[in-house]
Scaffold this active site. Sequence first.
Site, PDB file in Angstrom:
ATOM      1  N   ASP A   1      16.980 -54.543   8.328  1.00 46.37           N
ATOM      2  CA  ASP A   1      19.175 -54.414   8.019  1.00 46.37           C
ATOM      3  C   ASP A   1      18.921 -54.628   6.554  1.00 46.37           C
ATOM      4  O   ASP A   1      19.345 -56.439   5.468  1.00 46.37           O
ATOM      5  CB  ASP A   1      19.894 -55.212   8.635  1.00 46.37           C
TER       6      ASP A   1
ATOM      7  N   HIS B   1      34.564 -58.995   5.705  1.00 46.09           N
ATOM      8  CA  HIS B   1      33.400 -58.932   6.765  1.00 46.09           C
ATOM      9  C   HIS B   1      33.140 -60.320   6.301  1.00 46.09           C
ATOM     10  O   HIS B   1      32.821 -61.248   5.239  1.00 46.09           O
ATOM     11  CB  HIS B   1      32.609 -57.924   6.743  1.00 46.09           C
TER      12      HIS B   1
ATOM     13  N   HIS C   1      31.330 -48.838   7.694  1.00 43.37           N
ATOM     14  CA  HIS C   1      30.379 -48.821   8.140  1.00 43.37           C
ATOM     15  C   HIS C   1      30.337 -46.942   8.135  1.00 43.37           C
ATOM     16  O   HIS C   1      30.021 -46.249   9.224  1.00 43.37           O
ATOM     17  CB  HIS C   1      30.981 -48.859   9.916  1.00 43.37           C
TER      18      HIS C   1
ATOM     19  N   ARG D   1      27.332 -53.454  -1.437  1.00 44.83           N
ATOM     20  CA  ARG D   1      27.312 -54.220  -0.811  1.00 44.83           C
ATOM     21  C   ARG D   1      25.455 -54.421  -1.122  1.00 44.83           C
ATOM     22  O   ARG D   1      24.927 -53.758  -1.278  1.00 44.83           O
ATOM     23  CB  ARG D   1      27.565 -53.766   0.796  1.00 44.83           C
TER      24      ARG D   1
ATOM     25  N   ASP E   1      22.528 -48.627   3.191  1.00 45.02           N
ATOM     26  CA  ASP E   1      22.184 -49.569   4.276  1.00 45.02           C
ATOM     27  C   ASP E   1      21.225 -49.118   5.133  1.00 45.02           C
ATOM     28  O   ASP E   1      22.168 -48.328   6.049  1.00 45.02           O
ATOM     29  CB  ASP E   1      23.808 -50.372   4.612  1.00 45.02           C
TER      30      ASP E   1
ATOM     31  N   TYR F   1      34.789 -54.444  -1.814  1.00 43.46           N
ATOM     32  CA  TYR F   1      35.076 -52.459  -1.712  1.00 43.46           C
ATOM     33  C   TYR F   1      36.523 -53.026  -2.172  1.00 43.46           C
ATOM     34  O   TYR F   1      37.525 -52.708  -1.107  1.00 43.46           O
ATOM     35  CB  TYR F   1      35.136 -52.884   0.390  1.00 43.46           C
TER      36      TYR F   1
ATOM     37  N   HIS G   1      22.584 -56.703  15.193  1.00 44.86           N
ATOM     38  CA  HIS G   1      22.884 -58.107  15.406  1.00 44.86           C
ATOM     39  C   HIS G   1      23.149 -58.517  16.671  1.00 44.86           C
ATOM     40  O   HIS G   1      22.994 -58.716  17.634  1.00 44.86           O
ATOM     41  CB  HIS G   1      24.731 -57.404  15.320  1.00 44.86           C
TER      42      HIS G   1
HETATM   43  N1  GLY Z   1      23.897 -52.737   9.392  1.00 45.56           N
HETATM   44  C1  GLY Z   1      24.718 -53.370   9.731  1.00 45.56           C
HETATM   45  C2  GLY Z   1      24.945 -54.490   9.551  1.00 45.56           C
HETATM   46  O1  GLY Z   1      25.030 -54.705   7.943  1.00 45.56           O
HETATM   47  O2  GLY Z   1      25.237 -55.282   9.291  1.00 45.56           O
HETATM   48 MN    MN Z   2      24.262 -56.653   8.557  1.00 38.22          MN
HETATM   49 MN    MN Z   3      23.296 -53.831   6.792  1.00 41.66          MN
END
Ligand code: GLY
Ligand code: MN
Ligand code: MN
Length: 438
Positions: free
Chosen positions: A271, A350, A243, A404, A260, A388, A361
Amino acid sequence: MAPTPDDAALLAGRRARIMEAMGGGVLLLAAAPERVRTGDVLYPYRQDSDFDYVTGFPEPEAVAVIAPDAPQRYLLFVRPRDPERELWVGHRAGPEGAVEQYGADAAHALDDLEKVLAPLLEKAPHVYHTVLRDDPLAGRLLGVIRRAQAGRPRAGSGPTAIREPGEILHEMRLHKDAGELARIRHAIAIACEAHREAMRSARPGMLEYELEALIDFTFRRRGASGPAYPSIVASGPNATVLHYTSNDRPLGAEELILIDAGAEQAGYCADVTRTWPTGKRYSAPQRDLYEAVLAAQAAGIAAVCPGVTLEAVHTATLRVLVEALVRLGLLEGSVDEVIEKDSYRRFYMHRTSHWLGRDVHDVGRYGIDGAPRPLEPGMVFTVEPGLYIADGGVPEAFRGIGIRIEDDVLVTATGHEVLSAAAPKGVAEIEALRAETA
Ligand code: GLY
Ligand code: MN
Ligand code: MN
């Protein structure tokens, strides 16, 4: 802005479905509070997602009441008109506007909340009100509910249960209707344009925040309200921080940059993440890792269709990712062992997906009765594997690389649609764009 006739019909349809699902009782929703940024300066106002979904009413200091068994089934409590305040901070609908433009059966000044609600709650067998929120308006609502409950022995009726409105609203929000899908598509189209702009503009030496500014500019120029979440513009080793939002490092040469960033448009979020070289091309090790993530993401997306679960999408993604990590010498053991022992978590910590909608989210249960839920048409979520490599113990060439790739996916009747396909992610396509700039 008041809803268009089409939107007003969508909102009325939602309220009718809520009333059907409630089994009587009264549902109470509070608008989001205004928040102080500093002194007398407020943060830009963002309406509560549930409140907006049900009312379309854009102002703070408002309460919506849905009472299927009452003579007036949809009430709004709002700020009264105030010419002096409106001169300084803008128009208020007032109770008259709440009825005429927002479709309430009746509307009152917020000051009358307790007086009008008390007799309604005294007759309600249960109340839908979230106890998860802690702000003055939510507190006032809880106070009225408490008094109605306390009056039960005397009145002989009154609520015996407080239920979570999300039980109804969040299941509805998980299944996007046509109006919502149009807004999500719009938000994502803007986000994809911003990613392309960044790919066309980045040069070594530029600061990460210059790209962030370009992305914000593209969002606003296209009519989005702004970013749906703080944009992550992470060059070089910053990309290994999940983040990262400082966005203040100069871009190096020959490294990767992870962006991102998603726009928010008409209350709906995009997103999207892309990772690409600050120079013209991916180096061989960068490309090896990038193609591993890309192949993993393709496997996850390919699995999406009605009936499949997000757990299965995650598993399909993870398998391909782990196969590559073993092949590239980053992890030892068989693919099954690595997955069994979770040793891949050093590099991929994640989950692969989350729901997407009004909240980045978004709401909605991931499981039902303890089991992952099957996907259904109209659900929207992300597929976002990453790697990562922050720590040592791996070949030098892979250290400090973060990747990512995140797309937004709609479940259709027959399979899926990748809504963010307009943001380039193939190596050849990205290198062609970068060749024009770097
Ligand atoms: N940008 C927040 C996520 O990818 O969950
Ligand atoms: Mn996301
Ligand atoms: Mn994202």
